[in-house]
Motif scaffolding. Structure first.
Motif, mmCIF file in Angstrom:
data_model
loop_
_atom_site.group_PDB
_atom_site.id
_atom_site.type_symbol
_atom_site.label_atom_id
_atom_site.label_comp_id
_atom_site.label_asym_id
_atom_site.label_seq_id
_atom_site.Cartn_x
_atom_site.Cartn_y
_atom_site.Cartn_z
ATOM 1 N N VAL A 139 13.598 0.796 0.211
ATOM 2 C CA VAL A 139 13.210 0.574 -1.190
ATOM 3 C C VAL A 139 13.353 1.870 -1.982
ATOM 4 O O VAL A 139 13.942 1.905 -3.074
ATOM 5 C CB VAL A 139 11.746 0.059 -1.274
ATOM 6 C CG1 VAL A 139 11.246 0.087 -2.711
ATOM 7 C CG2 VAL A 139 11.643 -1.339 -0.675
ATOM 8 N N ASN A 140 12.847 2.962 -1.418
ATOM 9 C CA ASN A 140 12.919 4.254 -2.114
ATOM 10 C C ASN A 140 14.361 4.743 -2.272
ATOM 11 O O ASN A 140 14.700 5.354 -3.291
ATOM 12 C CB ASN A 140 12.064 5.295 -1.378
ATOM 13 C CG ASN A 140 10.603 5.195 -1.794
ATOM 14 O OD1 ASN A 140 10.237 5.611 -2.890
ATOM 15 N ND2 ASN A 140 9.780 4.611 -0.937
ATOM 16 N N GLY A 150 25.639 -8.638 -9.349
ATOM 17 C CA GLY A 150 25.510 -7.191 -9.515
ATOM 18 C C GLY A 150 24.224 -6.611 -8.964
ATOM 19 O O GLY A 150 23.638 -5.683 -9.528
ATOM 20 N N VAL A 151 23.780 -7.174 -7.836
ATOM 21 C CA VAL A 151 22.520 -6.685 -7.263
ATOM 22 C C VAL A 151 22.738 -6.085 -5.870
ATOM 23 O O VAL A 151 23.728 -6.368 -5.191
ATOM 24 C CB VAL A 151 21.459 -7.811 -7.156
ATOM 25 C CG1 VAL A 151 21.070 -8.307 -8.544
ATOM 26 C CG2 VAL A 151 21.949 -8.950 -6.265
ATOM 27 N N THR A 152 21.778 -5.258 -5.474
ATOM 28 C CA THR A 152 21.754 -4.669 -4.143
ATOM 29 C C THR A 152 20.754 -5.441 -3.294
ATOM 30 O O THR A 152 19.584 -5.544 -3.663
ATOM 31 C CB THR A 152 21.307 -3.196 -4.221
ATOM 32 O OG1 THR A 152 22.203 -2.497 -5.095
ATOM 33 C CG2 THR A 152 21.269 -2.560 -2.844
ATOM 34 N N VAL A 153 21.241 -5.988 -2.171
ATOM 35 C CA VAL A 153 20.337 -6.693 -1.261
ATOM 36 C C VAL A 153 20.417 -6.026 0.107
ATOM 37 O O VAL A 153 21.501 -5.920 0.690
ATOM 38 C CB VAL A 153 20.720 -8.187 -1.131
ATOM 39 C CG1 VAL A 153 19.805 -8.881 -0.137
ATOM 40 C CG2 VAL A 153 20.666 -8.872 -2.486
ATOM 41 N N ILE A 154 19.291 -5.559 0.621
ATOM 42 C CA ILE A 154 19.252 -4.982 1.966
ATOM 43 C C ILE A 154 18.446 -5.923 2.859
ATOM 44 O O ILE A 154 17.305 -6.248 2.569
ATOM 45 C CB ILE A 154 18.642 -3.559 1.950
ATOM 46 C CG1 ILE A 154 19.502 -2.657 1.051
ATOM 47 C CG2 ILE A 154 18.536 -3.015 3.364
ATOM 48 C CD1 ILE A 154 18.961 -1.260 0.876
ATOM 49 N N LEU A 169 0.835 -1.217 0.000
ATOM 50 C CA LEU A 169 0.000 0.000 0.000
ATOM 51 C C LEU A 169 0.863 1.258 0.000
ATOM 52 O O LEU A 169 0.536 2.255 -0.655
ATOM 53 C CB LEU A 169 -0.924 0.002 1.227
ATOM 54 C CG LEU A 169 -2.092 -0.992 1.184
ATOM 55 C CD1 LEU A 169 -2.718 -1.147 2.569
ATOM 56 C CD2 LEU A 169 -3.140 -0.542 0.159
ATOM 57 N N ASP A 170 1.953 1.224 0.724
ATOM 58 C CA ASP A 170 2.807 2.406 0.822
ATOM 59 C C ASP A 170 3.542 2.681 -0.486
ATOM 60 O O ASP A 170 3.786 3.837 -0.833
ATOM 61 C CB ASP A 170 3.815 2.218 1.965
ATOM 62 C CG ASP A 170 4.609 3.492 2.243
ATOM 63 O OD1 ASP A 170 3.976 4.572 2.360
ATOM 64 O OD2 ASP A 170 5.847 3.418 2.326
ATOM 65 N N LEU A 171 3.898 1.625 -1.193
ATOM 66 C CA LEU A 171 4.716 1.804 -2.408
ATOM 67 C C LEU A 171 3.879 2.119 -3.638
ATOM 68 O O LEU A 171 4.387 2.665 -4.624
ATOM 69 C CB LEU A 171 5.549 0.541 -2.671
ATOM 70 C CG LEU A 171 6.670 0.243 -1.667
ATOM 71 C CD1 LEU A 171 7.299 -1.110 -1.969
ATOM 72 C CD2 LEU A 171 7.729 1.352 -1.697
ATOM 73 N N THR A 172 2.610 1.737 -3.575
ATOM 74 C CA THR A 172 1.778 1.888 -4.769
ATOM 75 C C THR A 172 1.540 3.377 -5.045
ATOM 76 O O THR A 172 1.480 4.204 -4.146
ATOM 77 C CB THR A 172 0.471 1.072 -4.620
ATOM 78 O OG1 THR A 172 0.065 0.647 -5.897
ATOM 79 C CG2 THR A 172 -0.629 1.875 -3.963
ATOM 80 N N LEU A 176 16.902 -6.407 -3.960
ATOM 81 C CA LEU A 176 16.004 -6.987 -2.953
ATOM 82 C C LEU A 176 16.084 -6.215 -1.646
ATOM 83 O O LEU A 176 17.172 -5.867 -1.191
ATOM 84 C CB LEU A 176 16.415 -8.453 -2.699
ATOM 85 C CG LEU A 176 15.758 -9.197 -1.527
ATOM 86 C CD1 LEU A 176 14.290 -9.464 -1.814
ATOM 87 C CD2 LEU A 176 16.484 -10.516 -1.248
ATOM 88 N N VAL A 177 14.912 -5.955 -1.046
ATOM 89 C CA VAL A 177 14.879 -5.496 0.340
ATOM 90 C C VAL A 177 14.090 -6.558 1.110
ATOM 91 O O VAL A 177 12.988 -6.938 0.700
ATOM 92 C CB VAL A 177 14.240 -4.099 0.488
ATOM 93 C CG1 VAL A 177 14.254 -3.660 1.955
ATOM 94 C CG2 VAL A 177 14.981 -3.084 -0.371
ATOM 95 N N ASP A 178 14.674 -7.048 2.191
ATOM 96 C CA ASP A 178 14.138 -8.236 2.867
ATOM 97 C C ASP A 178 13.761 -7.950 4.321
ATOM 98 O O ASP A 178 14.558 -7.371 5.078
ATOM 99 C CB ASP A 178 15.208 -9.343 2.835
ATOM 100 C CG ASP A 178 14.658 -10.684 3.260
ATOM 101 O OD1 ASP A 178 14.604 -11.595 2.425
ATOM 102 O OD2 ASP A 178 14.270 -10.822 4.442
#
Lengths: 377, 377
Positions: free
Chosen positions: A332-333, A114-118, A19-22, A93-95
């Motif tokens: 994410v932002n 080559g990815v960002t994972v938090i 809901l927050d990201l939409t 990815l944010v987990d």
């Protein structure tokens, strides 16, 4: 064209995240539970939903292919496979799945792809890590500790507690010896040890006890010589838990009960599932106090952050979902807006070393009514 | 030739009874458990033992045929069938099986078969009934109450309790609403209600709470307008029990645990069986206070009996077995010596109305080191 985000898991927190990201993003929500998905659709028709068994790696791989970033809000036991699949699919990815495994070794895999994972980017673990990491980058932190709890306003005996997640996970947390850092060394204290009563102006007296929540902080900030986490509950709760433990109700050894093998832990989890069930509109709050001692010349300065957040009756979103979900969406932002561009796997203490990143997160939370009151002595 | 007595059940109490009766009588002990029987034989070679499944009415009938009197010390659930079989076999009976059923209606059957049956003849029920019955026969009893507990000397958290019998029976007792007599009317109070702390010189502070132990006394002494029983435990024990109850651990409704139907009560009983196991040589005690208020002219006189008995390290017989067993054997001797000759079924409050009978029992216990200290105000 808006960027596309896949939110895996449409539980309490996953829904708040979607809901927050939409709006800013095109959001798709995936879950095995149709009902959770329709609940989400009812709240916002813009969100696309799709029923899917995310435990199937091949299914997951196909689902996330078209997305720019993935948020994992799946149950902890599914976390490890989910991260692996998402990294190997080359997706950021944010987990917040709070998986039990140590994920730091996945850093290499994330770099390779080559990815960002938090990782662990919720209220706790999450927010305290962000603060510790930021201040450790600015100067010398002599001591870092926090205490945190999510509790119902209505206190009902004997536990005066409602679990926003599965009781068996809560029991695991309670009964695991608590690791902390003392004089630069990782030490282990008994589960639920060092209980103390602390008064909070918003909710009165709570009881704090050692818990094993530092996770990555045990290893990533070696220059902080003293670190600990405590969990907060209403006074008496933890005595009730100790009673069950001491009497044998958490035992994982099978007992013969009328000719059948039964594991007490499983039965206790099931009983507490009913006793601790958080009603869908039950008023609860999140309370956290973070204390950090900075070296200043010969002396030191003590900084305290207090967080108090409550169930949002207008949106029907629990405080647990708000505080965890919005810390996650802040990250994410940051990634989507290019504020955090490093590749690899990062615990939250590594994502806001710069002042710009740190204030982005604090402002993001503040905009959603989550304020950390800071004061210093 | 000596008279022959059959003791059914060679548990802790059954063994103490057999040992006490042997010598004066020819004693046979029957049990399904070979080990319990050999333990008894080792203590006294004069006792004859025989392994037998006493749940089989036909087996039981044949076994007891040659005996002059039968003592039933079988588990409660076997009590009802045992009494019926013994009566129909025309044998006198003293029973301490503490069966759950109401046995007073068996009075007619006992008369028809011309036998003497003495029920519930242990320490409690038993001793308090004997005192209440005797004093009610002498004058006007205005109030009668007693509190009783069997406890270990070594107090171990969380329960500080060891059960000399099955935990499921203890839980049943705890959770059943307590019936008592107030102003001549039977009233029911919640289980474990009216807790109060009471100091005893021998063991310090104990906690008393209402329990449902009056049984036959609710009906047999209608002229006593106020009667109650309380159970004694170490302070905090009953809060632990309430916690388990309130959390749902005593529920008898099946829960789905991983696809299997499990009854919490069964699992809890099993867990507590381990937690509450009384070691074979564990030091324990029995404590009881009986209070009786007699009308005297316009006023009243308050009489108190205090009993404190401990594990006998010399004989290895627990206090529970001593106090229960020797009250039982006192009654056995009354019947065998012709001191009690009535036919029918009698609760203990009906067996010592005459002074001769009453002092026989008190002397019998005193001879075995069990003394009720009486004082009056």
């Amino acid at each position: 064209m808006r960027k596309k985000i896949a939110v895996l898991g449409a539980g309490m927190v996953g829904r708040a995240i979607a809901l927050d990201l939409t709006g800013a993003y095109e959001v798709y929500s995936f879950d095995i539970d149709d009902q959770a998905l329709s609940q989400l659709r009812e709240r916002n028709r813009e969100i696309r939903v799709q029923q899917a068994d995310l435990r199937e790696a091949s299914v997951l791989k196909n689902l996330i292919a078209p997305f720019d970033l993935v948020v994992s809000a799946v149950p902890g036991y599914m976390g490890w496979q989910t991260i692996n699949t998402v990294i190997r699919s080359g997706k950021d990815l944010v987990d917040i799945s709070f998986l039990p495994e140590d994920v730091l070794p996945l850093d290499t895999l994330a770099r390779e792809h080559g990815v960002t994972v938090i990782m662990d980017c919720g209220v706790a673990p999450g927010l305290p890590n962000i603060i510790a990491g930021n201040y450790a980058a600015r100067g010398r932190v002599k001591r870092f500790e926090y205490m945190v709890g999510g509790l119902p306003f209505i206190r009902t005996k004997p536990f005066e507690y409602k679990a926003p997640f599965s009781p068996c996970d809560v029991i695991e947390e309670y009964t695991r010896p608590a690791r902390m850092v003392e004089n630069g060394v990782i030490v282990t204290k008994p589960a639920m040890s060092d209980t103390e009563l602390i008064d909070f102006p918003q909710v009165g007296t709570l009881e704090a006890f050692n818990s094993d929540g530092l996770r990555s902080l045990l290893y990533t900030l070696p220059d902080i010589p003293d670190m600990k986490e405590k969990t907060l509950r209403y006074p008496g709760h933890i005595d009730a838990i100790k009673l069950l433990r001491d009497a044998g109700f958490f035992s994982k050894e099978a007992l013969d009960v009328g000719g059948r093998q039964v594991i007490p832990f499983d039965v206790t989890s099931r009983i507490l599932f009913d006793a601790w069930k958080l009603g869908p509109e039950e008023r609860e709050f999140t309370i956290m106090r973070i204390i950090l001692e900075m070296q200043e010349g010969e002396g030191s300065r003590r900084l305290t952050w207090d967080l108090f957040d409550t169930y949002d009756a207008v949106t029907g979103i629990s405080s647990m979902a708000r505080t965890t979900g919005y810390t996650c969406t802040a990250a994410v932002n940051m990634v989507m807006q290019g504020l955090f561009t490093e590749k690899g796997l990062f615990p939250p203490e590594k994502i806001a070393l710069q002042e710009e990143q740190f204030s982005f997160i604090m402002q993001y939370l503040h905009d959603r009514g989550i304020t950390l009151d800071r004061y210093s002595e």
